[in-house]
Design an enzyme around this catalytic site. Structure first.
Site, PDB file in Angstrom:
ATOM      1  N   PRO A   1       0.810  -1.230   0.000  1.00 39.99           N
ATOM      2  CA  PRO A   1       0.000   0.000   0.000  1.00 39.99           C
ATOM      3  C   PRO A   1       0.836   1.270   0.000  1.00 39.99           C
ATOM      4  CG  PRO A   1      -0.959  -1.609   1.495  1.00 39.99           C
ATOM      5  CD  PRO A   1       0.339  -2.180   1.025  1.00 39.99           C
TER       6      PRO A   1
ATOM      7  N   ILE B   1     -14.564   6.224 -33.584  1.00 38.63           N
ATOM      8  CA  ILE B   1     -14.978   5.900 -34.951  1.00 38.63           C
ATOM      9  C   ILE B   1     -16.239   5.045 -34.935  1.00 38.63           C
ATOM     10  CG2 ILE B   1     -14.335   4.553 -36.996  1.00 38.63           C
ATOM     11  CD1 ILE B   1     -11.436   5.563 -36.520  1.00 38.63           C
TER      12      ILE B   1
ATOM     13  N   GLU C   1       3.974  -2.501 -13.587  1.00 38.50           N
ATOM     14  CA  GLU C   1       5.372  -2.810 -13.915  1.00 38.50           C
ATOM     15  C   GLU C   1       6.136  -1.573 -14.390  1.00 38.50           C
ATOM     16  OE1 GLU C   1       6.276  -6.457 -15.897  1.00 38.50           O
ATOM     17  OE2 GLU C   1       4.447  -7.424 -15.174  1.00 38.50           O
TER      18      GLU C   1
END
Length: 390
Positions: free
Chosen positions: A131, A338, A364
């Site tokens: 944490p 789109i 990562e």
């Protein structure tokens, strides 16, 4: 300067593409249906079945050494294959892999942890994030206190991939607070779930989710130290560094598939009496996406090439991850635009990708950490502007 693939590289890539197209993509509609019902798109048993089927094709252990039954492919070849798996949103990966740092284990640890993981009989997770220690991994607090022949672990790890399914964890814990994690004060332990740690599911905006791992007086025998005492932080950085060029490799596959969907839609969808692909606004989105996709491809392959050449790949891998993660977020955003309202529905995988790829800018190594690495290398003279062509 030759930018072409060798005949062998092309053959392996094409075989991987055929497997993904024939065996995995047909599962996509069912995977979407399950996910809409808040179920996993692919059960672990189904993943295992697909991996064993792929093994018959010769795809097993892309990075695993030959002596352990793997293919031991080059980094460039691995990047090409991971791009192919990225073409489908079904959460599939070829089997026969194990955490790279498990190879630092002794013979007994390899028999108990490495070999069963390669075979798929055991599931591992790597636990360093806490944490209060994400990008600042050296700030870990989970403690390991020596007690006779055991170490007693207390603390919490969080955002752990595979943490909900793993039967053992590779845990980096503080063994000498005075030294600090970077200077030999952290050690890696192989900790079976049966030793007493528990996991708690973390709901995220993507499908599936990581876990928090809770350690309350978990006793781990001395023999379960991975590597050497005090080597934990170095092993952790080795684990994290391996994925830096593979994450954007996966992003390439997602972007390619998403862009191909946009092209097909632009050529068929009509508004105001003409196909939307005739509109300059749509054309520019397609063009920008193609340019960024191609630029990311060469950054990824350059980073993989550096690994194969025995170079220090950190700078090139950081550039590949930074740009590749941003690229796929921008491409998927344009593809959703789109498709308009249909792109926003859960009938198509576009909104799923939209949620999935946002994580690539975080895990990562965040965008900010990649920028820090790149700038630091330049400022300290570790690399030159222009890289190998400087």
């Amino acid at each position: 300067m030759d930018f072409s693939l060798s005949d062998e590289e092309r053959a392996i890539r094409d075989t991987a593409r055929q497997f993904i197209t024939r065996e995995v993509m047909p599962l996509e509609q069912e995977a979407l249906r399950r996910e809409r019902a808040h179920r996993p798109g692919l059960e672990r048993s189904e993943l295992r079945e697909l991996q064993l089927k792929a093994r018959k094709f010769g795809f097993w252990g892309l990075s695993t050494p030959v002596e352990y039954g793997g293919m031991d492919l080059s980094a460039v070849m691995q990047a090409l294959i991971v791009t192919e798996t990225g073409r489908t949103f079904v959460q599939f990966g070829f089997g026969g892999e194990a955490d790279n740092i498990l190879y630092y284990g002794n013979d007994e640890q390899k028999r108990e942890y490495l070999l069963p993981t390669i075979e798929g009989d055991r599931v591992s997770c790597f636990a360093i994030t806490e944490p209060g220690a994400g990008s600042d991994a050296a700030n870990i607090k989970l403690s390991a206190r020596r007690d006779g022949d055991d170490w007693v672990l207390n603390g919490e790890k969080t955002f752990i991939t595979n943490g909900n399914d793993a039967d053992f964890a590779i845990v980096v814990a503080v063994t000498d607070p005075e030294k600090g994690a970077r200077n030999g004060g952290a050690t890696a332990f192989l900790v079976d779930r049966a030793m007493g740690w528990r996991s708690e599911f973390i709901q995220t905006m993507g499908e599936g989710g990581p876990a928090s791992l809770i350690f309350e007086d978990v006793r781990v025998p001395q023999r379960n130290i991975l590597g050497e005492l005090g080597q934990g932080f170095a092993l952790g950085m080795t684990w994290i560094g391996k994925g830096r060029y593979l994450i954007p490799s996966h992003a390439l596959g997602i972007a390619e598939r998403a862009l191909s969907m946009a092209l097909e839609y632009a050529n068929t969808r009509e508004t105001f009496g003409r196909r939307i692909g005739e509109n300059q606004a749509i054309q520019w989105m397609l063009a920008d996406s193609e340019v960024e996709l191609e630029a990311a491809r060469w950054l990824v392959l350059r980073a993989a090439w550096a690994v194969d050449q025995g170079e220090d790949p950190r700078h090139s891998s950081s550039m590949a991850k930074l740009y590749g993660a941003g690229m796929v977020n921008r491409v998927v955003d344009r593809v959703l635009q789109i498709h308009g309202g249909m792109g926003y529905t859960r009938e198509l995988p576009i909104e799923r990708w939209y949620r999935q790829v946002r994580l690539m800018r975080i895990y990562e190594g965040t965008d900010e950490m990649q920028r820090l690495i790149i700038a630091r290398d330049l400022l300290r003279g570790y690399t030159k502007i222009g890289g190998t062509l400087a």
